[in-house]
Design an enzyme around this catalytic site. Sequence first.
Site, PDB file in Angstrom:
ATOM      1  CG  ASP A  64      -1.147  -3.468  -0.183  1.00  0.00           C
ATOM      2  OD1 ASP A  64      -2.279  -3.126   0.535  1.00  0.00           O
ATOM      3  OD2 ASP A  64      -1.128  -3.503  -1.378  1.00  0.00           O
ATOM      4  CG  HIS A 107      -5.519  -2.785  -0.728  1.00  0.00           C
ATOM      5  ND1 HIS A 107      -4.354  -2.802  -1.072  1.00  0.00           N
ATOM      6  CD2 HIS A 107      -6.193  -2.261  -1.892  1.00  0.00           C
ATOM      7  CE1 HIS A 107      -4.204  -2.199  -2.235  1.00  0.00           C
ATOM      8  NE2 HIS A 107      -5.562  -1.952  -2.574  1.00  0.00           N
ATOM      9  CB  SER A 258      -5.105  -2.077  -5.823  1.00  0.00           C
ATOM     10  OG  SER A 258      -4.535  -1.031  -5.165  1.00  0.00           O
TER      11      SER A 258
END
Length: 324
Positions: A64, A107, A258
Amino acid sequence: MGGSLGVWAGGSLGVWAGGSLGVWAGGTYSPLPQNSTLWQKIRLQQAQALAPNLGGGVTVAVIDTGIDLKHPAFQGSLSDPASWRDFYAADAVPQEEGTLGVGGYGHGTNVAGIVLQIAPKAKIMPLRVLGQDGSGDVVMVAQAVDWAVAKGAKIINMSLGSEDDSKVVQDAVNRATARGILVVSSAGNANLNKITYPATNADIKGNGAYAVSVGSVNLQDVKSTFSNYANTLELVAPGEKVAAPAPGGMMAAWSGTSMAAPMAAGGLALALGQTLSVPLGAVTDKMIGNAFNIYNISANQPYKDMLGEKGRLDLEVFLKNVVK
């Protein structure tokens, strides 16, 4: 995407309880109360009772934007630092960089935090392949997959995707699944009747037994307005306003496929932390086949057979069918 930037993170910072940010309280990891309704939906409490090792002994590689390595939520929950890697910056410190609320910053921290809310005793292997804008190069993704396998990950979570099939990424995924590594990929957030790569290849021969693609629904089990869908999509999970750690010792809520993918990855970690009652190659099929049927909901009728074989992740029923 232009040039060599071939993949991007799928998710956006959202708001909950009147604000997008809060201060993380304490260093002990546990499911956040902001997610209580969401966890009830996927039967997390019942699942953790069926898997009392809570993912212990299982390493989940999170490929990621990196994570906030110093966040109190991750202390004691990361793999050996020798297994960390930042492919984007070409060093051994996969620390998130950027400004929260801008691009992809935060994220990876959110994604890793979701895995740990499902499987609190699993270990996270942080591998950075995406920059602060949330984009990156497919070559780095492939390198990270191979690295995760070499360093002992049992599960790989990729909450990222590309519109274009990448042979270099798919070859790396094939190498991982051939070794019995479970690979979870998100479906993409463009509300299109196709899912992103590598998720779209999750059900192909050779990968199907060890890979799973994940889209998103809301708390009413209706397809999220942003979630991609396709007859190749295998599973959906709640992916809207999911609270988890945020960089700087904070917590925040994100929405996207996600956020749905690491729920599946965490559920797989719960299973692998126990003694299995089925062969390893049957575990992802059991997760997909024991999902909760959402096709009797009228709003999902236009997406019949395109939100998974049955639909939404049900961790309790899944675990009842895979652990002793």
